[in-house]
Design an enzyme around this catalytic site. Structure first.
Site, PDB file in Angstrom:
ATOM      1  CB  ALA A 125     -34.414   9.922 -15.771  1.00 54.04           C
ATOM      2  CG  HIS A 126     -32.177   6.059 -21.025  1.00 55.32           C
ATOM      3  ND1 HIS A 126     -30.863   5.818 -21.335  1.00 55.32           N
ATOM      4  CD2 HIS A 126     -32.825   4.891 -21.193  1.00 55.32           C
ATOM      5  CE1 HIS A 126     -30.732   4.563 -21.706  1.00 55.32           C
ATOM      6  NE2 HIS A 126     -31.899   3.981 -21.633  1.00 55.32           N
TER       7      HIS A 126
END
Length: 70
Positions: A8-9
């Site tokens: 996840a970013h």
């Protein structure tokens, strides 16, 4: 064994910008079209920085606190 992996970013998910058409929050961290709702985390950064954003996030949080504190 099987592994479930996730990457996840969070940068850019509530991006900061000049209008609701291109962003979620204005330049004072306030969510467009709301009263007293602010986003103060890395998600306001418009895009990936390419480096660890820790100092940038801390700076944005300090700036937002100053804005909200009046």
């Amino acid at each position: 064994g099987d592994f479930n992996l996730l990457g996840a970013h969070p940068l850019g998910t509530c991006r900061m910008g000049a209008s609701a058409e291109s962003a979620v929050v204005d330049f004072e961290h306030k969510v467009f079209g709301t009263e007293n709702l602010y986003v103060v985390d890395g998600s306001v950064i418009p895009t990936s920085l390419g480096v660890n954003p820790m100092v940038t996030i801390m700076s944005f949080a300090l700036r937002a606190a100053e804005i909200m504190g009046g």
